[in-house]
Design a protein around this motif. Structure first.
Motif: not given
Lengths: 169, 144
Positions: B91-95, B98-102, B123-127
């Protein structure tokens, strides 16, 4: 002797309340405007068209992310709905007093984009291919004008919430 | 460089759903795109915890993937998602934003392949992560 079946109004009220309790608590479902239609145990997800759902304005076409989200929501609600069906029908589950049901968690979801989503309402139905105690596999189909002409389909795996009384993970 | 950023902004501005989700370009160029989405209560999927719905994360990753295809040196004139497989790790942490790198890591004459990851502040633990195949429309008369 078999007990008399519940009056139809009671059955309908129970189903309506059960469906509402699944859907109405999720802000993102309301944000996208997704609604659900039920015929007995069959659910149809409906995504009424809205300008904010557009991803390619020059066609115009629905955003691929909207399509993915719509399919995923349809799959999750179908799973939760099927999971609680027996308890709702027998009246064992009272959504007005019982704690809200935990929704299944998505493990993975694959979306197959078959044609671009047109700027009009979309519909989706999910089929549970396998539902175990912990894991479930669900297939979803989405269409717009013709049921036979899908514009997207998806398959996902889900982690089921622990049943009441089961130890939490 | 500033031209590219202006172009990237126009790209988002032109996509009603990207605008609706509040997406912002962080970086774009050479087949790579980084797009962020600030936390918004309207996108909550689990009201008990305030965690963002996976569908919103999918929309963010799909947009970043499309942008990565569009800025690939092959210079496509348009693209559309053929297939996207999303894996949800946590789960993404509330608050948190979220960043997506494509990254568009391979193209053929008419198909682009993309991989993308989504992270919150840690950033070390992807969502979540996804891989996708996209259509690639090249300009008419361009080199193939």
């Amino acid at each position: 002797m078999k007990p008399r079946p519940d009056p139809v109004q009671v059955v309908k009220q129970r189903r309506d309340a059960a469906l509402r309790s699944l859907v109405s608590g999720v802000p993102y479902i309301a944000y996208l405007g997704i609604q659900f239609d039920q015929r007995g145990d069959e659910l149809t997800a409906i995504l009424p068209f809205d300008e904010k759902l557009i991803g390619n304005p020059s066609l115009p076409a629905l955003h691929g992310g909207v399509t993915a989200a719509f399919l995923e929501v349809a799959a999750i609600i179908e799973l939760a709905w099927a999971n609680q069906w027996d308890d709702v029908e027998t009246g064992r589950l009272d959504v007005s007093t019982d704690v809200p049901l935990m929704l299944p968690k998505t493990i993975d979801f694959t979306v197959d984009y078959l044609r671009s989503g047109l700027p009009r309402d979309a519909y989706a139905r999910a089929r549970i291919n396998r539902s175990g105690r912990r894991y479930a596999s669900v297939h979803v189909e989405a269409w717009q004008d013709n049921r036979a002409r899908l514009f997207a389909q998806g398959t996902g795996h889900f982690l089921m919430p622990p049943a009441p009384g089961d130890p939490a993970e | 460089m500033t031209d590219l950023i202006r172009l990237a902004r126009q790209f988002i501005e032109a996509i009603p759903h990207a605008r609706a989700l509040g997406m912002q370009f962080e970086h774009i160029g050479d087949g790579r795109a980084v797009i962020s989405m600030p936390y918004d209560q309207r996108f909550i999927g689990d009201p008990a915890t305030g965690v963002i719905h996976g569908g919103a994360v999918s929309a963010l990753m799909d947009t970043a993937s499309g942008a990565a295809v569009m800025c690939h040196p092959a210079a496509p004139i348009s693209t559309a998602t053929l297939d996207l497989r999303i894996d949800y790790f946590r789960s993404a942490t509330p608050g948190q934003t979220i960043t997506a790198r494509a990254e568009c890591y391979h193209v053929t004459r008419s198909v682009a392949f993309v991989r993308v990851t989504a992270t919150d502040d840690d950033a070390t633990r992807p969502v979540a992560a996804a891989t996708g195949a996209f259509t690639l429309d090249r300009p008419k008369g361009g080199k193939e």
